[in-house]
Design a protein around this motif. Structure first.
Motif, PDB file in Angstrom:
ATOM      1  N   ILE A   1       0.840  -1.284   0.317  1.00  0.00           N
ATOM      2  CA  ILE A   1       0.057   0.155   0.171  1.00  0.00           C
ATOM      3  C   ILE A   1       0.899   1.205   0.038  1.00  0.00           C
ATOM      4  CG2 ILE A   1      -1.434   1.228   1.341  1.00  0.00           C
ATOM      5  CD1 ILE A   1      -2.689  -0.975   0.330  1.00  0.00           C
ATOM      6  N   GLY A   2       1.593   1.366   1.067  1.00  0.00           N
ATOM      7  CA  GLY A   2       2.622   2.398   0.681  1.00  0.00           C
ATOM      8  C   GLY A   2       3.288   3.004  -0.415  1.00  0.00           C
ATOM      9  N   HIS A   3       4.065   1.759  -0.802  1.00  0.00           N
ATOM     10  CA  HIS A   3       4.995   1.959  -2.148  1.00  0.00           C
ATOM     11  C   HIS A   3       3.220   2.160  -3.411  1.00  0.00           C
ATOM     12  CE1 HIS A   3       7.270   1.487  -5.895  1.00  0.00           C
ATOM     13  NE2 HIS A   3       6.438   0.403  -6.761  1.00  0.00           N
ATOM     14  N   CYS A   4       2.956   1.562  -3.583  1.00  0.00           N
ATOM     15  CA  CYS A   4       1.395   2.189  -4.667  1.00  0.00           C
ATOM     16  C   CYS A   4       0.519   4.041  -3.662  1.00  0.00           C
ATOM     17  CB  CYS A   4       0.348   1.210  -4.501  1.00  0.00           C
ATOM     18  SG  CYS A   4       0.342  -0.196  -4.939  1.00  0.00           S
ATOM     19  N   ARG A   5       1.238   4.092  -3.106  1.00  0.00           N
ATOM     20  CA  ARG A   5       0.574   5.781  -2.622  1.00  0.00           C
ATOM     21  C   ARG A   5       1.400   6.480  -2.839  1.00  0.00           C
ATOM     22  NH1 ARG A   5      -2.441   5.350   3.367  1.00  0.00           N
ATOM     23  NH2 ARG A   5      -4.197   4.590   2.948  1.00  0.00           N
ATOM     24  N   ASN A   6       3.065   5.888  -2.767  1.00  0.00           N
ATOM     25  CA  ASN A   6       3.625   6.675  -3.329  1.00  0.00           C
ATOM     26  C   ASN A   6       4.106   6.943  -4.986  1.00  0.00           C
ATOM     27  OD1 ASN A   6       4.314   7.304  -0.829  1.00  0.00           O
ATOM     28  ND2 ASN A   6       6.558   5.582  -1.001  1.00  0.00           N
ATOM     29  N   MET A   7       3.898   5.898  -5.329  1.00  0.00           N
ATOM     30  CA  MET A   7       3.325   6.229  -6.472  1.00  0.00           C
ATOM     31  C   MET A   7       2.528   7.403  -7.011  1.00  0.00           C
ATOM     32  SD  MET A   7       4.134   2.645  -8.386  1.00  0.00           S
ATOM     33  CE  MET A   7       2.549   2.746  -8.422  1.00  0.00           C
ATOM     34  N   ALA A   8       1.245   7.386  -6.536  1.00  0.00           N
ATOM     35  CA  ALA A   8       0.199   8.459  -7.075  1.00  0.00           C
ATOM     36  C   ALA A   8       0.979   9.635  -6.699  1.00  0.00           C
ATOM     37  CB  ALA A   8      -0.872   7.771  -5.968  1.00  0.00           C
ATOM     38  N   VAL A   9       1.089   9.325  -5.643  1.00  0.00           N
ATOM     39  CA  VAL A   9       1.581  10.940  -4.626  1.00  0.00           C
ATOM     40  C   VAL A   9       1.982  11.270  -5.817  1.00  0.00           C
ATOM     41  CG1 VAL A   9       3.087  12.133  -3.487  1.00  0.00           C
ATOM     42  CG2 VAL A   9       1.628  10.850  -2.859  1.00  0.00           C
ATOM     43  N   GLU A  10       3.465  10.518  -6.912  1.00  0.00           N
ATOM     44  CA  GLU A  10       4.349  11.514  -7.354  1.00  0.00           C
ATOM     45  C   GLU A  10       4.026  11.428  -9.144  1.00  0.00           C
ATOM     46  OE1 GLU A  10       7.354   8.381  -7.722  1.00  0.00           O
ATOM     47  OE2 GLU A  10       8.243   8.763  -5.873  1.00  0.00           O
ATOM     48  N   ALA A  11       2.232  10.982  -9.161  1.00  0.00           N
ATOM     49  CA  ALA A  11       2.168  10.410 -10.650  1.00  0.00           C
ATOM     50  C   ALA A  11       0.792  11.942 -10.905  1.00  0.00           C
ATOM     51  CB  ALA A  11       1.097   9.900 -10.498  1.00  0.00           C
ATOM     52  N   THR A  12       0.294  12.961  -9.834  1.00  0.00           N
ATOM     53  CA  THR A  12      -0.404  13.939  -9.290  1.00  0.00           C
ATOM     54  C   THR A  12       0.141  14.826  -9.358  1.00  0.00           C
ATOM     55  OG1 THR A  12      -2.909  15.009  -8.156  1.00  0.00           O
ATOM     56  CG2 THR A  12      -0.800  13.914  -6.873  1.00  0.00           C
ATOM     57  N   ASP A  13      -0.429  16.527  -9.527  1.00  0.00           N
ATOM     58  CA  ASP A  13      -0.006  17.428  -9.693  1.00  0.00           C
ATOM     59  C   ASP A  13      -0.526  18.544  -8.838  1.00  0.00           C
ATOM     60  OD1 ASP A  13      -2.496  17.882 -10.307  1.00  0.00           O
ATOM     61  OD2 ASP A  13      -1.119  19.675 -12.503  1.00  0.00           O
ATOM     62  N   ALA A  14      -1.776  17.317  -8.239  1.00  0.00           N
ATOM     63  CA  ALA A  14      -2.780  18.348  -6.902  1.00  0.00           C
ATOM     64  C   ALA A  14      -1.601  18.502  -5.036  1.00  0.00           C
ATOM     65  CB  ALA A  14      -3.184  17.365  -6.244  1.00  0.00           C
ATOM     66  N   ASP A  15      -2.641  19.978  -4.828  1.00  0.00           N
ATOM     67  CA  ASP A  15      -1.653  20.658  -3.894  1.00  0.00           C
ATOM     68  C   ASP A  15      -1.949  19.253  -2.735  1.00  0.00           C
ATOM     69  OD1 ASP A  15      -1.216  23.604  -4.855  1.00  0.00           O
ATOM     70  OD2 ASP A  15      -3.410  22.716  -5.594  1.00  0.00           O
ATOM     71  N   LEU A  16      -2.825  18.785  -2.276  1.00  0.00           N
ATOM     72  CA  LEU A  16      -3.829  18.652  -1.344  1.00  0.00           C
ATOM     73  C   LEU A  16      -3.690  16.748  -1.970  1.00  0.00           C
ATOM     74  CD1 LEU A  16      -5.411  21.102  -0.025  1.00  0.00           C
ATOM     75  CD2 LEU A  16      -3.454  20.080   0.943  1.00  0.00           C
ATOM     76  N   VAL A  17      -3.815  15.379  -0.769  1.00  0.00           N
ATOM     77  CA  VAL A  17      -4.163  13.955  -1.400  1.00  0.00           C
ATOM     78  C   VAL A  17      -4.292  13.841  -0.413  1.00  0.00           C
ATOM     79  CG1 VAL A  17      -2.736  12.404  -2.375  1.00  0.00           C
ATOM     80  CG2 VAL A  17      -1.942  14.581  -3.161  1.00  0.00           C
ATOM     81  N   THR A  18      -5.482  13.195  -0.796  1.00  0.00           N
ATOM     82  CA  THR A  18      -6.212  11.615   0.277  1.00  0.00           C
ATOM     83  C   THR A  18      -6.559  10.468  -0.120  1.00  0.00           C
ATOM     84  OG1 THR A  18      -8.238  11.954   1.963  1.00  0.00           O
ATOM     85  CG2 THR A  18      -8.715  12.687  -0.654  1.00  0.00           C
ATOM     86  N   PHE A  19      -6.816   9.444   0.838  1.00  0.00           N
ATOM     87  CA  PHE A  19      -6.746   8.241   0.164  1.00  0.00           C
ATOM     88  C   PHE A  19      -8.133   7.680   1.262  1.00  0.00           C
ATOM     89  CE2 PHE A  19      -2.716   9.666   1.560  1.00  0.00           C
ATOM     90  CZ  PHE A  19      -1.991   9.415  -0.196  1.00  0.00           C
ATOM     91  N   LEU A  20      -8.624   6.318  -0.028  1.00  0.00           N
ATOM     92  CA  LEU A  20      -9.593   5.739  -0.009  1.00  0.00           C
ATOM     93  C   LEU A  20      -9.342   4.036  -0.328  1.00  0.00           C
ATOM     94  CD1 LEU A  20     -12.715   6.576   0.533  1.00  0.00           C
ATOM     95  CD2 LEU A  20     -12.670   6.345  -1.948  1.00  0.00           C
ATOM     96  N   ALA A  21      -9.617   3.920   1.199  1.00  0.00           N
ATOM     97  CA  ALA A  21      -9.280   2.468   0.644  1.00  0.00           C
ATOM     98  C   ALA A  21     -10.723   1.722   0.051  1.00  0.00           C
ATOM     99  CB  ALA A  21     -10.155   1.648   2.061  1.00  0.00           C
TER     100      ALA A  21
END
Length: 199
Positions: A61-81
């Motif tokens: 999960i940690g790796h997948c989230r990090n990939m998404a954070v790098e891929a977005t240009d958003a100011d804020l990021v949230t997570f949903l299971a």
């Protein structure tokens, strides 16, 4: 990884928010469809979603989230299971509190969270005081403090420990909870991948 642009045209330029959903089940399954519908129904106007397909279980999960954070240009990021849902106004509530806090004495704030509501198998809902959602993070903070790539369902707890350490270092709060709002909806069922049980 799939981007879903949910931007609604408005006259102002609000902060951009990205909702990240890591899924282990098929993307067209009922739980994932309902999770994504709850994202699409958000009242917040400047929103995108990134879904990360981890059906093969090749990443944490940690790796997948990090990939998404790098891929977005958003100011804020949230997570949903993939098993859960968001109430329609939760992103707007967390962003509103974030902006209010940043305009006052909490300039070091990098995270806002919310309480959790359980959706029981019989369709009833129950508040879960003391349990908080992953919340919304500044993307810049997550780029400098990524999730532990070796962790799955303890990734949020590890990130909370990082926030506590940062608060001690700065001598001021860096995280805040929307305590009046139970906007993260946790599905209480026996086949949750994270093993959370609601009694």
């Amino acid at each position: 990884m799939t981007h879903h642009d949910l931007h609604r045209p408005v006259n102002t330029d609000p902060l951009k928010v990205c909702v990240v959903v890591v899924h282990h089940r098929p993307a067209d399954g009922e739980l994932m469809r309902e999770a994504m519908e709850s994202v699409k129904s958000q009242t917040y106007p400047n929103l995108e979603a990134i879904t990360v397909d981890n059906q093969q279980g090749q990443h944490s999960i940690g790796h997948c989230r990090n990939m998404a954070v790098e891929a977005t240009d958003a100011d804020l990021v949230t997570f949903l299971a993939e098993e859960d849902m968001l109430s329609p106004d939760i992103v707007a509530s967390m962003v509103g509190l974030y902006e209010l806090a940043k305009s006052t004495e909490l300039k070091g704030l990098v995270h806002v969270t919310t309480n959790v509501m359980a959706l029981l198998p019989n369709g009833q809902r129950a508040m879960l005081p003391g349990l908080t959602a992953p919340g919304i993070y500044e993307r810049a903070y997550l780029l400098n403090n990524p999730f532990d790539p070796s962790l799955d369902y303890n990734a949020d707890k590890a990130q909370q420990r990082k926030l506590q350490a940062l608060a001690q270092l700065q001598g001021m709060p860096v995280t805040f909870a929307v305590t009046h709002h139970y906007g993260y909806i946790l599905r209480a069922h026996p086949f949750r991948r994270d093993g959370i049980q609601v009694k």
